[in-house]
Design a protein around this motif. Structure first.
Motif: not given
Length: 335
Positions: A36-58
């Motif tokens: 929690g000491t650093r926030k991902p960028t929006r592009e990183q959120i997209i990549k993380l959601a795809s790789l980790l099978d997290i619901d992107f919208e949520n």
């Protein structure tokens, strides 16, 4: 969000260094995201959601929430500011739609007059118009996808089951599949069936039946596509009762072409979905002609709308096509 990312990574059995390597992100950043000491960028959120099978919208909602809290969470008047921001966001959305409608209004008014005139025709006239327009829709849609069957050959294949010499089996199947899919969509319309993922996949399966069975009725093997299509159906449910049908149909087409969810058949699905929405609302097929001139115009306008991120370009184009086809339908009665 930090716990969502960490739990998802652990459930997938990844180490932080593995996530970093797969996403080409520094390992230290992954650790900071999870602490929690650093926030991902929006592009990183997209990549993380795809790789980790997290619901992107949520995940995106949580990310936005934390950005807001970080900026104004400790302000005494934060809640009042958020309330005003919510009102302004809603007004911006309404204003965007109003601007598009204002530039289109004259065409939309003309379309409604033509639509009303067609609805006044006798049942036998409507049936004859429908059959002609359906055939033309199948012929032109397949022409866009480089099918070489002529209009008369397409009619012979569909209505008489003939085999045309010198034409491929794929071309014959495209004609038959498209025609049967139109019948299926008309049946869905009569039953007041809703546009949903199940029906879109069924329609895609029908279009590619016997042509590319390995791809029929299935999205690309990409978890991000599944998330984007989930967002698409959420968007559709939110807007189906408020957007003008021409806008709704045009945007749905544009979104499908932008997402490109299938290995094959994206153009056919975008066209069929757009016209399903139009038929549901009492319009005729917005048939785009498949000769080189009109095909190039279609792809050019589509690309311009996507590159400029300006949906009004494509919406205006579809409105013009719909108006032309309504006029065509009226001309058929006088022939």
């Amino acid at each position: 969000m930090k716990m969502i990312l960490k739990n998802a990574r652990e459930q997938k059995g990844f180490k932080t260094r593995e996530v970093a390597q797969l996403l080409e992100i520094d390992q230290a950043l992954i650790s900071k995201f999870e602490s929690g000491t650093r926030k991902p960028t929006r592009e990183q959120i997209i990549k993380l959601a795809s790789l980790l099978d997290i619901d992107f919208e949520n995940l995106l909602i949580v990310w936005l929430k934390e950005k807001i809290i970080h900026e104004i969470g400790h302000e005494e008047l934060a809640l009042k500011a958020l309330h005003l921001a919510e009102i302004e966001i809603q007004n911006i959305k309404k204003a965007d739609t109003s601007i598009i409608l204002s530039t289109l209004q004259n065409v939309l008014d003309e379309i409604e007059i033509l639509k009303t005139k067609i609805q006044s025709f006798q049942q036998f006239e409507l049936h004859r118009i429908s059959k002609i327009l359906e055939l033309e829709f199948t012929y032109e849609s397949n022409r866009i996808n480089d099918n070489s069957l002529t209009l008369q050959e397409t009619k012979a294949v569909i209505n008489e089951g003939l085999t045309i010499g010198g034409k491929t089996m794929r071309e014959h199947l495209e004609a038959v599949n498209h025609h049967e899919t139109i019948s299926y969509i008309k049946d869905l319309t009569q039953k007041n069936s809703v546009v949903n993922e199940k029906e879109i996949l069924t329609i895609h399966n029908q279009i590619l039946r016997g042509i590319k069975p390995e791809h029929a009725g299935k999205y690309k093997s990409d978890s991000l596509i599944i998330r984007e299509m989930s967002s698409f159906f959420s968007w559709f449910e939110t807007n189906k009762s408020t957007l003008h049908p021409i806008l709704l149909a045009s945007e749905a087409h544009l979104k499908i072409m932008t997402i490109s969810p299938f290995e094959s058949g994206n153009i056919q699905i975008a066209h069929l979905l757009m016209n399903w929405i139009l038929i549901q609302n009492g319009y005729v097929f917005a048939t785009i002609q498949g000769d080189n001139e009109h095909k190039n115009e279609y792809f050019s306008i589509l690309a311009e709308s996507q590159n400029k991120n300006d949906k009004s370009i494509f919406i205006n184009y579809v409105a013009r096509i719909e108006k032309d086809n309504l006029q065509r339908a009226i001309q058929l009665v006088s022939q």
